[in-house]
Design an enzyme around this catalytic site. Sequence first.
Site, PDB file in Angstrom:
ATOM      1  N   ASP A 134     -15.782  68.885  38.157  1.00  0.00           N
ATOM      2  CA  ASP A 134     -16.284  68.833  39.535  1.00  0.00           C
ATOM      3  C   ASP A 134     -17.817  68.901  39.587  1.00  0.00           C
ATOM      4  O   ASP A 134     -18.411  68.669  40.649  1.00  0.00           O
ATOM      5  CB  ASP A 134     -15.698  69.984  40.364  1.00  0.00           C
ATOM      6  CG  ASP A 134     -14.210  69.797  40.614  1.00  0.00           C
ATOM      7  OD1 ASP A 134     -13.705  68.655  40.467  1.00  0.00           O
ATOM      8  OD2 ASP A 134     -13.538  70.790  40.947  1.00  0.00           O
ATOM      9  N   ARG A 165     -16.222  58.972  42.211  1.00  0.00           N
ATOM     10  CA  ARG A 165     -17.517  59.636  42.003  1.00  0.00           C
ATOM     11  C   ARG A 165     -18.410  58.913  41.000  1.00  0.00           C
ATOM     12  O   ARG A 165     -19.616  59.201  40.974  1.00  0.00           O
ATOM     13  CB  ARG A 165     -17.292  61.105  41.604  1.00  0.00           C
ATOM     14  CG  ARG A 165     -16.777  61.925  42.774  1.00  0.00           C
ATOM     15  CD  ARG A 165     -16.551  63.381  42.425  1.00  0.00           C
ATOM     16  NE  ARG A 165     -16.167  64.119  43.626  1.00  0.00           N
ATOM     17  CZ  ARG A 165     -15.604  65.331  43.619  1.00  0.00           C
ATOM     18  NH1 ARG A 165     -15.355  65.940  42.473  1.00  0.00           N
ATOM     19  NH2 ARG A 165     -15.300  65.934  44.756  1.00  0.00           N
ATOM     20  N   LYS A 214     -12.717  78.144  45.012  1.00  0.00           N
ATOM     21  CA  LYS A 214     -11.718  77.349  45.751  1.00  0.00           C
ATOM     22  C   LYS A 214     -10.375  77.358  45.032  1.00  0.00           C
ATOM     23  O   LYS A 214      -9.336  77.595  45.649  1.00  0.00           O
ATOM     24  CB  LYS A 214     -12.253  75.920  45.919  1.00  0.00           C
ATOM     25  CG  LYS A 214     -11.314  74.967  46.625  1.00  0.00           C
ATOM     26  CD  LYS A 214     -12.048  73.787  47.214  1.00  0.00           C
ATOM     27  CE  LYS A 214     -12.434  72.727  46.205  1.00  0.00           C
ATOM     28  NZ  LYS A 214     -11.280  71.945  45.708  1.00  0.00           N
ATOM     29  N   SER A 215     -10.392  77.100  43.737  1.00  0.00           N
ATOM     30  CA  SER A 215      -9.125  77.040  42.978  1.00  0.00           C
ATOM     31  C   SER A 215      -8.389  78.371  43.046  1.00  0.00           C
ATOM     32  O   SER A 215      -7.168  78.425  43.216  1.00  0.00           O
ATOM     33  CB  SER A 215      -9.407  76.718  41.510  1.00  0.00           C
ATOM     34  OG  SER A 215      -9.948  75.433  41.385  1.00  0.00           O
ATOM     35  N   LYS A 240     -11.133  61.294  42.318  1.00  0.00           N
ATOM     36  CA  LYS A 240     -11.429  62.536  43.053  1.00  0.00           C
ATOM     37  C   LYS A 240     -11.528  62.205  44.551  1.00  0.00           C
ATOM     38  O   LYS A 240     -11.069  61.165  44.990  1.00  0.00           O
ATOM     39  CB  LYS A 240     -12.710  63.170  42.504  1.00  0.00           C
ATOM     40  CG  LYS A 240     -12.558  63.661  41.055  1.00  0.00           C
ATOM     41  CD  LYS A 240     -11.537  64.774  40.957  1.00  0.00           C
ATOM     42  CE  LYS A 240     -11.368  65.279  39.540  1.00  0.00           C
ATOM     43  NZ  LYS A 240     -10.233  66.192  39.407  1.00  0.00           N
ATOM     44  N   GLY A 299      -6.523  67.962  47.274  1.00  0.00           N
ATOM     45  CA  GLY A 299      -5.673  67.555  46.156  1.00  0.00           C
ATOM     46  C   GLY A 299      -4.934  68.748  45.567  1.00  0.00           C
ATOM     47  O   GLY A 299      -3.759  68.640  45.184  1.00  0.00           O
ATOM     48  N   SER A 336      -5.370  67.941  33.475  1.00  0.00           N
ATOM     49  CA  SER A 336      -5.491  68.211  34.909  1.00  0.00           C
ATOM     50  C   SER A 336      -4.773  69.505  35.250  1.00  0.00           C
ATOM     51  O   SER A 336      -3.566  69.630  35.052  1.00  0.00           O
ATOM     52  CB  SER A 336      -4.874  67.055  35.713  1.00  0.00           C
ATOM     53  OG  SER A 336      -4.541  67.499  37.012  1.00  0.00           O
ATOM     54  N   ARG A 380     -18.768  67.177  47.390  1.00  0.00           N
ATOM     55  CA  ARG A 380     -19.632  67.356  46.213  1.00  0.00           C
ATOM     56  C   ARG A 380     -20.728  66.287  46.148  1.00  0.00           C
ATOM     57  O   ARG A 380     -21.796  66.510  45.582  1.00  0.00           O
ATOM     58  CB  ARG A 380     -18.800  67.382  44.937  1.00  0.00           C
ATOM     59  CG  ARG A 380     -17.717  68.455  44.980  1.00  0.00           C
ATOM     60  CD  ARG A 380     -17.423  69.110  43.672  1.00  0.00           C
ATOM     61  NE  ARG A 380     -16.277  70.005  43.823  1.00  0.00           N
ATOM     62  CZ  ARG A 380     -16.345  71.275  44.239  1.00  0.00           C
ATOM     63  NH1 ARG A 380     -17.506  71.818  44.523  1.00  0.00           N
ATOM     64  NH2 ARG A 380     -15.256  72.005  44.370  1.00  0.00           N
ATOM     65  N   ARG A 396      -5.039  59.001  46.778  1.00  0.00           N
ATOM     66  CA  ARG A 396      -5.150  59.621  45.442  1.00  0.00           C
ATOM     67  C   ARG A 396      -3.799  59.591  44.711  1.00  0.00           C
ATOM     68  O   ARG A 396      -2.746  59.686  45.341  1.00  0.00           O
ATOM     69  CB  ARG A 396      -5.705  61.050  45.575  1.00  0.00           C
ATOM     70  CG  ARG A 396      -7.134  61.005  46.119  1.00  0.00           C
ATOM     71  CD  ARG A 396      -7.729  62.368  46.266  1.00  0.00           C
ATOM     72  NE  ARG A 396      -7.914  63.027  44.985  1.00  0.00           N
ATOM     73  CZ  ARG A 396      -8.353  64.274  44.862  1.00  0.00           C
ATOM     74  NH1 ARG A 396      -8.631  64.981  45.941  1.00  0.00           N
ATOM     75  NH2 ARG A 396      -8.514  64.805  43.672  1.00  0.00           N
TER      76      ARG A 396
HETATM   77  C1  S3P Z   1      -8.469  71.887  40.618  1.00  0.00           C
HETATM   78  C2  S3P Z   1      -8.393  71.089  39.514  1.00  0.00           C
HETATM   79  C3  S3P Z   1      -9.269  69.941  39.278  1.00  0.00           C
HETATM   80  C4  S3P Z   1     -10.483  69.928  40.193  1.00  0.00           C
HETATM   81  C5  S3P Z   1     -10.143  70.298  41.589  1.00  0.00           C
HETATM   82  C6  S3P Z   1      -9.486  71.666  41.661  1.00  0.00           C
HETATM   83  C7  S3P Z   1      -7.523  72.999  40.763  1.00  0.00           C
HETATM   84  O1  S3P Z   1      -8.531  68.761  39.503  1.00  0.00           O
HETATM   85  O2  S3P Z   1     -11.099  68.671  40.148  1.00  0.00           O
HETATM   86  O3  S3P Z   1     -11.299  70.317  42.408  1.00  0.00           O
HETATM   87  O4  S3P Z   1      -7.726  73.879  41.610  1.00  0.00           O
HETATM   88  O5  S3P Z   1      -6.529  73.021  40.008  1.00  0.00           O
HETATM   89  P1  S3P Z   1      -7.646  68.127  38.337  1.00  0.00           P
HETATM   90  O6  S3P Z   1      -6.818  69.208  37.833  1.00  0.00           O
HETATM   91  O7  S3P Z   1      -6.812  67.052  38.926  1.00  0.00           O
HETATM   92  O8  S3P Z   1      -8.648  67.593  37.349  1.00  0.00           O
END
Ligand code: S3P
Length: 425
Positions: free
Chosen positions: A312, A343, A19-20, A339, A91, A164, A385, A119
């Site tokens: 995650d 969670r 996903k990222s 999140k 997010g 983060s 999740r 958030r």
């Molecule tokens: C992500 C970073 C994480 C993760 C999210 C995806 C990203 O969040 O929890 O599902 O793609 O950069 P944080 O960076 O806020 O911890």
Amino acid sequence: MNITRKTRLQGEITVPGDKSISHRAVMFGALSKGTTEVTNFLQGADCLSTIDCFRKLGVEIENTPEHILIHGKGLHGLTESKAQLDTGNSGTTTRLISGILAGQKFRTTLTGDASICKRPMGRIITPLTEMGADIKSMNGNGCAPLEINPSALHGIHYNSPVASAQVKSAILLAGLYADGITKVTEPYLSRNHSEIMLNFFGANVTTENTTIAIEPEPVLEGRKVVVPGDISSAAYFIVAGLITPDSEILIKNVGINPTRDGIIKVCKAMGGNIEILNENDTNGEPTADILVKYSKLHGTTIEGSIIPTLIDELPIIAVLACFAEGTTVIKDAAELKVKESNRIDVMVNNLSLMKADITGTEDGMIIHGGKTLEGAVVESNLDHRIAMSFAIAGMNAEGTTTILNSDCVNISYPTFYQDLEKLYS
Ligand code: S3P
């Protein structure tokens, strides 16, 4: 969705793209010259929100079953959206796109679903404002909807209070438009996909310990991006294989970037039989096949620098801990509260309904494992999740577990229930 006990999960599985990395491929492709081709793109609702936002900003994006083609506009080629951008439940979309929009010569407003609008966005508003951005929470509560107006940006060195990747990436992306070098120091290193992929597209991003620096105004060039399987999706099968009697599962082509592989380290520390096979590399992202076998597990303590590398996965790790002898302590994970749902609260409530011995703390959970779980009616809280974690818990509980609002798996893994079924049918 009703789930009943299973044994003997057997077979091979390929999880959808990360996903990222999928989000970033669309974003960086949009800011590049030429065409970016993305294969194994995650067709989950979050990544589709990113595509939708960039289309509204004037980028042509073709989405076909074989690949995604992003016809890039270059760093300064995005155009004003007539409509408000809608980042849905994502997010990553909200925070990363805000960094990009801070550097544009037009106004944008953006919003998302009920979860996104709760958030914290102060964590990006503060550093972006320090860079000179004109960004505000439209309701004055530090959350979306956000309004971003044009403004000149300058490079800063930001000491982030949280590890983060979303905060780090928002600042680095704004740094593309700044008048000098932009640096971010994190308390612990968070996932580094932005750094790897920005360099792959032609930017100059360097990392020294936990400080990341980016030079402004690079010429980004469209690339071919092959997205590895998402370790955060593989995590459900890793845990299912470890706790479901007589199981053996091979998960193919999973991204094992060291800023994401904490789940593997924790499972091994708990006695899990996991083998990493066929190690490889795609566009600077390490990949491997993961072989998991049913194992006798014991509790552990999870804290400190490993937390961002499995943030995650903590919901499914909480399930895993219920099947380990002794106590598992999760600390330094207050981020879990902000999140897609809180969670800590949701895992504690739902696992307690299933008669697990679990207590929530300010920054984590304490789980005394080894008690038999009992089926219950659990609420996903529209958090993908959480839904997937309780599918795995339910397969190892007495009676029937009912997951309410189970469709939210669409966010990151639309075929999750079908893929799971393949392992026991
Ligand atoms: C992500 C970073 C994480 C993760 C999210 C995806 C990203 O969040 O929890 O599902 O793609 O950069 P944080 O960076 O806020 O911890």
